[in-house]
Each structure stands twice: as C-alpha cells, then as structure tokens.
Enzyme design. Structure first.
Site, PDB file in Angstrom:
ATOM      1  N   LEU A  33       0.814  -1.207   0.000  1.00  0.00           N
ATOM      2  CA  LEU A  33       0.000   0.000   0.000  1.00  0.00           C
ATOM      3  C   LEU A  33       0.850   1.261   0.000  1.00  0.00           C
ATOM      4  CD1 LEU A  33      -2.850   1.244   0.169  1.00  0.00           C
ATOM      5  CD2 LEU A  33      -2.643   1.128   2.671  1.00  0.00           C
ATOM      6  N   ASP A  34       0.632   2.119  -1.017  1.00  0.00           N
ATOM      7  CA  ASP A  34       1.278   3.428  -1.136  1.00  0.00           C
ATOM      8  C   ASP A  34       2.805   3.351  -1.131  1.00  0.00           C
ATOM      9  OD1 ASP A  34      -1.135   4.789  -1.312  1.00  0.00           O
ATOM     10  OD2 ASP A  34      -1.302   5.050   0.849  1.00  0.00           O
ATOM     11  N   GLU A  35       3.361   2.234  -1.569  1.00  0.00           N
ATOM     12  CA  GLU A  35       4.817   2.089  -1.590  1.00  0.00           C
ATOM     13  C   GLU A  35       5.345   1.738  -2.979  1.00  0.00           C
ATOM     14  OE1 GLU A  35       6.366  -0.422   1.457  1.00  0.00           O
ATOM     15  OE2 GLU A  35       5.242   0.560   3.063  1.00  0.00           O
TER      16      GLU A  35
END
Length: 281
Positions: free
Chosen positions: A224-226
């Site tokens: 997530l979001d990486e």
C-alpha cells in the site's frame, strides 16, 4: 508517409547498446527526433528512450528489433504515437483530480483517451457525462470486494483499457488485482505518509504545525502506497494556514502531481527500475 514511434528499453549496461539501436533505426530510414539515456551504476542497468519517425510499419520494426533485444537482454516496448492509450479513471467522493483529468483530456493536454470513469459512489455521473465519458457506478455490494473488482476487470477487458488511474479512489485494491496490471495503475496521495495516517491527515498536520505539504504520484503495487514514485509536488505553508486552507492547497497539489505523472506515463517517459523509476523529461 511516416509514422512517429517511441522505443523504450532497459537492460544490463554494456558497450554497444546505443550503437546497435541507432544503427537499427538508420537501416530503416528512421529519423531520430529525441534520444535520452541513463546508466545507473548501482544496479548496472541502462535505460533509454528514443522518439523517431519512419515509413516502416510497427510490426516490421518489432520483428526486426527482437534480435537486438535478445542480444542485449532488453526489456523493451515500442509504441506508435498515433495510437492513444485508453485510460480508466477511478474516483470516490472527492472529485478534484477526476475533474482536472477530464478537462485535460478534453483539451488534448494528455496524450491519451479517457475511456471510462468508475466510482464506488454515484456522485460523478453528471461530471463524466459532461465530458462525454461513460460512467460506471460499481459499489462494493453484499457479494463482497472480490466480486466488485472482477466487474472492474471485466470492464477493463471490454473497453481495452491500457492504463488505470486512481484519482482519489478510496478503496484498497487487492494483491490479485494489482498483479494483473503491473506498471499500469497510477495512484495519488498526500505526502504526509507515514506521519499522518487515517482520517483527516491535513488536520493532523495542522495540529503538528507542519511547514511543508505535498503529493505523490506512484505506480500501484500490493504494498500500500509504496509503489515506484513517478512525480511529487510540494508547497510551503505556515502557522497562518487553517486546516481548511491546507486541504485546499492539497487538492491543487494532488491534481497537478497526478496530471504530470500521468502525462509522463502516457508519453512513455517512465521506466520502472525495481522499487523506483527513471523519468525522462
């Protein structure tokens, strides 16, 4: 009559790559209009983007280039600039990024086509219709998230979607969904992560007296979001900014950052390099 193409590639760095690529194009009477390359010493990989025009057909070029690609162990793509990528835009309750992208597509500022809008809320049907873009209301129903994602995947296949943009789509995509579209899903979020997670991040930032806010556009992965970062925007703020003013500034940053990231992607200027990217300007 000539056509314009973009060739992008990455491979282990070694002597002769540029010579082999330029020689291949010369033999096909191609005129190179722009060429950029980058060697990363840490990974030992070479990245290249070449924009050229030629009377040769794409299939002929692709077949001919295969031998060079095999020799240098290249990951490569060849795109005909006349063929616009079909983009699916996904949004939830916040519509600032969606509205901005639809406008940019409408005026031709993005080299692609807004093929459809998907939302888990019905709010943006009129906005999509005003731009002549089909709207699909696909909420997470009683049958669960997997069934909703399958409906989205069916739409992607039916509409021949090349790129998916999460324009403030506030649902976490499953690992299976992400795995089916590697390097084809872009997302935007504020750049406070991981400092201010959860609800009202701008209000949390205001309470901590931040002096810099920002936005990040990146590719979506199962983490997530990486995913690999494509573009970032920042703005300085101070004690006089209210939480509402921070939110407003954040909307502008998110819209601009996502548009720039998508523009680079649609122009074949972004090459994924493991957990990061090479972005040619």
């Amino acid at each position: 009559m000539t056509s314009q193409f973009v060739l992008t590639l990455s491979c282990p760095d070694r002597l002769g790559i540029v010579y082999a690529v330029s020689g291949f194009l010369t033999r096909r009477d191609a005129n190179i209009e722009d060429s950029q390359q980058f060697s990363e010493h840490g990974s030992g990989r070479f990245f290249m983007r070449v924009e050229f025009n030629t009377a040769a057909a794409r299939d002929e070029l692709a077949v001919g280039f295969t031998e060079i690609a095999r020799e240098f162990d290249m990951d490569w793509q060849l795109h005909d600039r006349a063929v616009k990528r079909r983009v699916l835009i996904m949004a939830s309750k916040q519509g600032h990024c969606l509205n901005d992208l639809l406008y940019r597509f409408r005026i031709g500022a993005l080299h692609g086509e807004a093929a459809a809008v998907v939302s888990n809320h019905p709010d943006w049907a009129d906005l999509a219709a005003s731009s002549g873009v089909p709207f699909h209301y696909l909420p997470v129903g009683p049958e669960g998230k997997a069934a909703q994602e399958q409906r989205i995947l069916d739409l992607i296949e039916a509409e021949r979607i090349d790129t998916v943009v999460l324009a403030r789509y506030m649902q976490i995509l499953s690992s299976d969904f992400c795995a089916k579209l590697p390097g084809k899903i872009l997302n935007i979020h504020h750049s406070f992560l991981p400092s201010f997670k959860g609800a009202k991040p701008y209000h949390q930032a205001h309470d901590r007296g931040v002096k810099l806010i920002g936005a990040t556009c990146h590719y979506v992965t199962a983490d997530l979001d990486e995913g690999p970062i494509i573009e970032q925007e920042v703005a300085r703020v101070d004690h006089a900014h209210s939480p509402e003013e921070l939110v407003a500034a954040g909307r502008d940053l998110e819209s601009t950052c996502l548009a720039r990231g998508l523009a680079a992607h649609l122009d074949d200027r972004v090459l994924i390099n493991g957990t990061k990217t090479v972005v040619f300007r």
